[in-house]
Motif scaffolding. Structure first.
Motif, short mmCIF file in Angstrom:
data_model
loop_
_atom_site.label_atom_id
_atom_site.label_comp_id
_atom_site.label_asym_id
_atom_site.label_seq_id
_atom_site.Cartn_x
_atom_site.Cartn_y
_atom_site.Cartn_z
N GLN A 48 17.68 -12.50 9.29
CA GLN A 48 17.14 -11.02 9.39
C GLN A 48 15.38 -10.79 8.32
O GLN A 48 13.92 -10.79 8.58
N VAL A 94 9.62 -11.13 2.28
CA VAL A 94 8.50 -10.88 2.87
C VAL A 94 7.21 -10.69 0.73
O VAL A 94 6.18 -10.08 1.09
N LEU A 138 11.85 -10.69 8.79
CA LEU A 138 11.09 -9.76 8.44
C LEU A 138 9.56 -10.45 7.46
O LEU A 138 8.10 -9.78 7.55
N VAL A 161 7.23 -11.11 10.36
CA VAL A 161 6.76 -9.91 10.37
C VAL A 161 5.40 -9.22 9.34
O VAL A 161 3.75 -8.83 9.64
N VAL A 162 5.64 -9.10 7.83
CA VAL A 162 4.85 -8.69 7.31
C VAL A 162 3.68 -9.26 7.05
O VAL A 162 2.24 -9.27 7.01
#
Length: 218
Positions: free
Chosen positions: A108, A154, A112, A115-116
């Motif tokens: 996960q 992230v 993420l 995606v960031v």
């Protein structure tokens, strides 16, 4: 032979061997162009410095070395062709996900981070297209930052995304100082700046964030 000398020899050997791998793979995508002897020497020296940097500061040596080789391949191709190959990004996404999991990063978290990376540069890409009717950088760079995000996570992805522009500014200033002419319409390879910022963030990202917090968040 002391440990320091052994480490230096290991660094040089890995850098020399990895440089040849980088050149071989990159040449396949260079659209008929060849890597010159001068470029080969410069790349070898750069890899010696980068690998030494990793040997000194890395907590995940094997994973970080694989990342540096991949970053160098993408950067070399982009430098010569001003193109980031889509297929390389798919390979990089899988490779970086495997390396992240090897470091103990949860699925996960790495997704993420990807995606960031995509959203941070994708937003700049879209805004530049809408407001200025031109690209701030190519969409391949957006994909590349997404791949980098998978490995960095992230927090460090946001730092690398910002740091890239500072690296680019330094390069522009150096060009001006040494007298090179950078035409406004000239297309510049952005991947090398992203690669450098990624490596700096991999090694020193947490220290940079902590320094910022100490200076400005007290």
């Amino acid at each position: 032979m002391n440990l320091a000398m052994i480490q230096i020899i290991k660094t040089i050997l890995f850098a020399v061997i990895s440089t040849q791998v980088i050149v071989k793979i990159s040449t396949y995508y260079l659209e008929g162009k060849q890597i010159t002897k001068t470029e080969n020497i410069i790349l070898t020296l750069a890899m010696i410095i980068l690998c030494g940097f990793v040997f000194l500061y890395s907590n995940h040596l094997a994973e970080d070395l694989f990342v540096i080789v991949f970053l160098a391949i993408v950067s070399l191709i982009d430098y010569h062709t001003k193109t980031i190959v889509d297929g390389m990004m798919y390979i990089g996404a899988i490779l970086f996900a495997i390396l992240s999991i090897a470091k103990g990063i949860e699925l996960q978290a790495l997704l993420l981070g990807g995606v960031v990376g995509l959203v941070s540069y994708g937003s700049i890409y879209v805004v530049a297209k809408v407001l200025y009717k031109r690209e701030a950088f190519g969409f391949g760079d957006v994909m590349f930052m997404g791949v980098i995000g998978i490995y960095l996570g992230v927090k460090l992805t946001l730092l690398a995304a910002l740091l890239t522009f500072y690296v680019a500014i330094i390069w522009i200033l150096v060009n001006k100082i040494i007298g090179s002419v950078l035409k406004r319409e000239m297309e510049v390879a952005f991947a090398p700046f992203m690669a450098i910022s990624c490596i700096i963030t991999m090694m020193l990202g947490d220290k940079i964030i902590q320094l910022y917090m100490n200076l400005f968040m007290v």
